[in-house]
Design a protein around this motif. Structure first.
Motif, PDB file in Angstrom:
ATOM      1  N   SER A 146       0.834  -1.213   0.000  1.00 35.13           N
ATOM      2  CA  SER A 146       0.000   0.000   0.000  1.00 35.13           C
ATOM      3  C   SER A 146       0.864   1.256   0.000  1.00 35.13           C
ATOM      4  O   SER A 146       0.446   2.296  -0.490  1.00 35.13           O
ATOM      5  CB  SER A 146      -0.912   0.027   1.230  1.00 35.13           C
ATOM      6  N   LEU A 147       2.063   1.153   0.537  1.00 40.46           N
ATOM      7  CA  LEU A 147       2.981   2.295   0.581  1.00 40.46           C
ATOM      8  C   LEU A 147       3.897   2.336  -0.642  1.00 40.46           C
ATOM      9  O   LEU A 147       4.853   3.098  -0.677  1.00 40.46           O
ATOM     10  CB  LEU A 147       3.806   2.248   1.872  1.00 40.46           C
ATOM     11  N   ASP A 205      -8.399  -2.246  10.590  1.00 38.01           N
ATOM     12  CA  ASP A 205      -9.727  -1.699  10.320  1.00 38.01           C
ATOM     13  C   ASP A 205     -10.090  -0.553  11.244  1.00 38.01           C
ATOM     14  O   ASP A 205     -10.955   0.250  10.916  1.00 38.01           O
ATOM     15  CB  ASP A 205     -10.786  -2.799  10.496  1.00 38.01           C
ATOM     16  N   VAL A 218      -6.278   4.890  12.316  1.00 34.34           N
ATOM     17  CA  VAL A 218      -5.775   5.649  11.157  1.00 34.34           C
ATOM     18  C   VAL A 218      -4.590   4.918  10.534  1.00 34.34           C
ATOM     19  O   VAL A 218      -4.511   4.770   9.314  1.00 34.34           O
ATOM     20  CB  VAL A 218      -5.392   7.082  11.568  1.00 34.34           C
ATOM     21  N   THR A 219      -3.676   4.461  11.371  1.00 34.18           N
ATOM     22  CA  THR A 219      -2.500   3.734  10.884  1.00 34.18           C
ATOM     23  C   THR A 219      -2.515   2.338  11.495  1.00 34.18           C
ATOM     24  O   THR A 219      -2.663   2.193  12.701  1.00 34.18           O
ATOM     25  CB  THR A 219      -1.206   4.463  11.302  1.00 34.18           C
ATOM     26  N   ARG A 267       6.713   1.828   8.103  1.00 29.88           N
ATOM     27  CA  ARG A 267       7.208   3.202   8.207  1.00 29.88           C
ATOM     28  C   ARG A 267       8.476   3.258   9.064  1.00 29.88           C
ATOM     29  O   ARG A 267       9.465   3.897   8.681  1.00 29.88           O
ATOM     30  CB  ARG A 267       6.143   4.096   8.868  1.00 29.88           C
ATOM     31  N   PRO A 291       8.489   8.829   8.958  1.00 31.61           N
ATOM     32  CA  PRO A 291       7.761   9.295  10.149  1.00 31.61           C
ATOM     33  C   PRO A 291       6.643   8.304  10.514  1.00 31.61           C
ATOM     34  O   PRO A 291       6.076   7.648   9.642  1.00 31.61           O
ATOM     35  CB  PRO A 291       7.152  10.636   9.707  1.00 31.61           C
ATOM     36  N   LEU A 292       6.333   8.241  11.795  1.00 34.67           N
ATOM     37  CA  LEU A 292       5.245   7.376  12.248  1.00 34.67           C
ATOM     38  C   LEU A 292       3.891   8.013  11.929  1.00 34.67           C
ATOM     39  O   LEU A 292       3.776   9.232  11.849  1.00 34.67           O
ATOM     40  CB  LEU A 292       5.358   7.139  13.755  1.00 34.67           C
ATOM     41  N   GLY A 293       2.886   7.171  11.742  1.00 31.56           N
ATOM     42  CA  GLY A 293       1.523   7.652  11.496  1.00 31.56           C
ATOM     43  C   GLY A 293       0.718   7.704  12.784  1.00 31.56           C
ATOM     44  O   GLY A 293       1.170   7.259  13.847  1.00 31.56           O
ATOM     45  N   SER A 294      -0.485   8.240  12.658  1.00 32.54           N
ATOM     46  CA  SER A 294      -1.350   8.396  13.832  1.00 32.54           C
ATOM     47  C   SER A 294      -1.958   7.063  14.248  1.00 32.54           C
ATOM     48  O   SER A 294      -2.491   6.330  13.422  1.00 32.54           O
ATOM     49  CB  SER A 294      -2.479   9.376  13.507  1.00 32.54           C
ATOM     50  N   ARG A 351      -4.621   6.875  16.045  1.00 32.94           N
ATOM     51  CA  ARG A 351      -5.981   7.206  16.491  1.00 32.94           C
ATOM     52  C   ARG A 351      -6.983   6.113  16.103  1.00 32.94           C
ATOM     53  O   ARG A 351      -6.972   5.615  14.992  1.00 32.94           O
ATOM     54  CB  ARG A 351      -6.409   8.550  15.879  1.00 32.94           C
ATOM     55  N   HIS A 410     -10.793   4.506  15.388  1.00 30.77           N
ATOM     56  CA  HIS A 410     -12.041   4.950  14.757  1.00 30.77           C
ATOM     57  C   HIS A 410     -13.261   4.619  15.599  1.00 30.77           C
ATOM     58  O   HIS A 410     -14.363   5.056  15.285  1.00 30.77           O
ATOM     59  CB  HIS A 410     -12.216   4.269  13.401  1.00 30.77           C
ATOM     60  N   VAL A 448     -15.687  -2.511  14.478  1.00 26.20           N
ATOM     61  CA  VAL A 448     -15.422  -1.138  14.922  1.00 26.20           C
ATOM     62  C   VAL A 448     -16.773  -0.534  15.274  1.00 26.20           C
ATOM     63  O   VAL A 448     -17.597  -0.303  14.386  1.00 26.20           O
ATOM     64  CB  VAL A 448     -14.729  -0.316  13.816  1.00 26.20           C
ATOM     65  N   LEU A 449     -17.006  -0.321  16.561  1.00 24.23           N
ATOM     66  CA  LEU A 449     -18.324   0.106  17.032  1.00 24.23           C
ATOM     67  C   LEU A 449     -18.258   1.559  17.484  1.00 24.23           C
ATOM     68  O   LEU A 449     -17.188   2.049  17.864  1.00 24.23           O
ATOM     69  CB  LEU A 449     -18.733  -0.801  18.199  1.00 24.23           C
ATOM     70  N   GLN A 480     -13.078  11.331  20.082  1.00 21.78           N
ATOM     71  CA  GLN A 480     -13.107  12.617  19.384  1.00 21.78           C
ATOM     72  C   GLN A 480     -13.273  13.821  20.300  1.00 21.78           C
ATOM     73  O   GLN A 480     -13.310  13.696  21.495  1.00 21.78           O
ATOM     74  CB  GLN A 480     -14.194  12.650  18.291  1.00 21.78           C
TER      75      GLN A 480
END
Lengths: 374, 374
Positions: free
Chosen positions: A35-36, A295, A298-299, A307, A313-316, A318, A320, A367-368, A374
């Motif tokens: 994907s990268l 799923d 973000v990352t 990465r 750089p590392l991704g987030s 976070r 969902h 993912v519920l 947020q």
């Protein structure tokens, strides 16, 4: 603590990542690398699910230096899906190109005694333990640690393999023999209320990113279910992540790491209880309890690992939503059609040829909605 | 309308999916199939990025019936990443195994005239259009449609290729010649305020699932940016999805479809304005404006397409947040490191060898908090 940084060779999309191991972790690492914009080259003694999604595969023994030399010449960096990479293989490759996580991570985590000594040396609590070399040292260890306790081979254990419970009245000599007479450690049983893991990444620049703490349920020593966030106090979660950061900084680690911990409830004088953490083990790689990140974040842990080992750089991390991840073990995989019928579930099947009992065949992520996000 | 259902051969994880085309859409389809435990086999005249993530590849002409026969024997179902599959190729394969979406979808969408006739036959508004066979019919069409209008080849156009704007004073003969003298249609220019697309799927059982409507920005006829949800009224979004459902039901469609639409603001007598929809074109496949679903939805368009063509239940199209997707065109791909530096962005690079101008090299998805969700 002095934080070191490592300068990696410039790796750009189009480069080829070498992966030792052809199982499901290698497969998901390969897909994340693709994907990268990277190519992947699998090296393993046997063909496996990772080969079906990689641009190149080498099927050869880890001791085959001719094949290893060709592999090293064809890739820009090497990583692995399992911590039991033979030391000679790692040394042979490391002399030619970066192998990440590096040999410090491998040496530390391949041996339960070395790992626990390391953890204690940086002030991280573990179960009480003693080295066991023979029947005599086992008897002395049991006298000190008490029963029940767990005898584990120092090397090559996973999913409960290489372990024997030492109960009241158990014959020590036969327990030691049941593990093949290999060097062992005896560990005290930790009276935990929960098992958790921290999946985190450290970049080549010393940067750090952790996903929210995972709560894990095991069945016959095999991970069956992961819930995120773990049902622990915020302070405990923060402490779990802080311990993980201390570990990766001490190892000068590059890549994704998994740190499995026990949560122990300690009764206070006033009758209340507080959560204490005890580190169980470290895996210097992506981890089953982090599969939900594909799923649900973000990352993903796979993308993050790629990465990190590329010096990017590392991704987030976070999330969902609130996460439920269930493993599909052995015949569970036959339920694939039922899982697909639950439209909110994301099915992952690893493409293994045979569903042997206890074999990880796939997983399901839900993912519920999570009102606290947020 | 009678809704037909189609019974597909039983396809289970472990089966092999055939994909015509080796570009980025084939690559992302192959990765989604792999996540579901399927193997993939790419068939294309030239090796491309999809081959690097597939278990098997056949590099042969679409007219090579020996290679096609071997391919057909090796896979359980065939799909494609582009609508211009030659009719003979589709017929050859369809005689041997399911090719999905089926020949009705291909015949209807390969020819702009057939497509617009179809849309109008089911009451779906399009731009005014006339068939153009030669200079004489072009002159008559311009007299009816007016200027400015757009002359387009009926077949093989994409990303603005095969189009000529017919302005005031433009020489009609040279416009027709500039498109190679191929059969064309002349289309009226739609005074749109926005371009949107609906990405949706229809299952073999007639089930239907649409992602939230995408708002698309183009640069030199190439998609540059997609925002979700589109900034349109809820009623307009619902109507866009209803039109899409009418299209897939009429085609008895199986798979993911993309329907591109214009939003026109129609001034009312009282001075207010309402949004009207005009369908621009249909793509019988996964679509660039749906790439955000990999990172931003429970089920990606690629995974959904694989579910549909396998006869499996559709997954949830629920979004994880507000979406911004930006294409990386040509040299944009050199910005990959900057994109990685924005930790909240998910980078996708397609693994093409060369960054030619106008070539889609990758995309970037950002999933941002959306207070209106959940």
């Amino acid at each position: 603590m002095v934080r070191q940084t490592i300068t990696l060779p410039a790796i750009a999309p189009g480069a080829t990542i070498g992966i030792l191991g052809s199982g499901q972790l290698g497969r998901m690492l390969a897909m994340a690398a693709s994907s990268l914009g990277l190519k992947t080259h699998i090296y393993a003694p046997e063909s496996g699910p990772a080969c079906d999604v990689a641009a190149h595969s080498t099927i050869a023994a880890y001791e085959d230096t001719a094949a290893l030399a060709e592999f090293a010449a064809a890739v820009s960096v090497v990583t692995y899906e399992f911590e039991n990479v033979p030391a000679d293989t790692a040394a042979f490759l490391s002399a030619r190109l970066p192998v990440l996580p590096d040999s410090t991570a491998l040496v530390t985590t391949q041996d339960r005694l070395v790992e626990k000594d390391f953890l204690n040396s940086i002030g991280i609590p573990t179960a009480p333990y003693r080295a066991v070399e023979d029947g005599g040292s086992l008897a002395r260890a049991v006298a000190q640690i008490g029963r029940p306790s767990i005898l584990k081979t120092r090397r090559f254990g996973y999913d409960g393999k290489g372990q024997a419970l030492v109960r009241e009245g158990a014959d020590l000599a036969s327990a030691f023999r049941s593990l093949g007479g290999h060097p062992c450690i005896l560990e005290g049983v930790v009276p935990f209320v929960r098992e958790i893991s921290v999946i985190a990444a450290r970049g080549a620049d010393g940067s750090f990113a952790a996903w929210d703490v995972c709560e894990n349920e095991h069945d016959h020593h095999i991970l069956s279910r992961t819930l995120v966030p773990a049902r622990i106090a915020n302070a405990t979660a923060n402490e779990a992540i802080a311990l993980t950061r201390r570990i990766v900084d001490a190892l000068n680690y590059i890549g994704v790491i998994a740190v499995e911990m026990f949560v122990v409830e300690e009764r206070q004088i006033d009758g209340s209880s507080i959560e204490q953490l005890v580190v169980n083990e470290i895996a210097p790689r992506v981890h089953n309890s982090g599969h939900w990140t594909i799923d649900g974040a973000v990352t993903s842990q796979f993308s993050q690992h790629i990465r990190a080992i590329c010096g990017w750089p590392l991704g987030s991390p976070r999330r969902h939503g609130r996460i439920e991840m269930n493993n599909l073990i052995g015949e569970d995989a036959n339920l694939w059609r039922d899982v697909l019928g639950d439209g909110a579930a994301s099915l992952h099947i690893y493409g293994k040829h045979e569903a042997r009992p206890g074999r990880k065949m796939g997983h399901v992520t839900r993912v519920l909605p999570d009102d606290n996000l947020q």
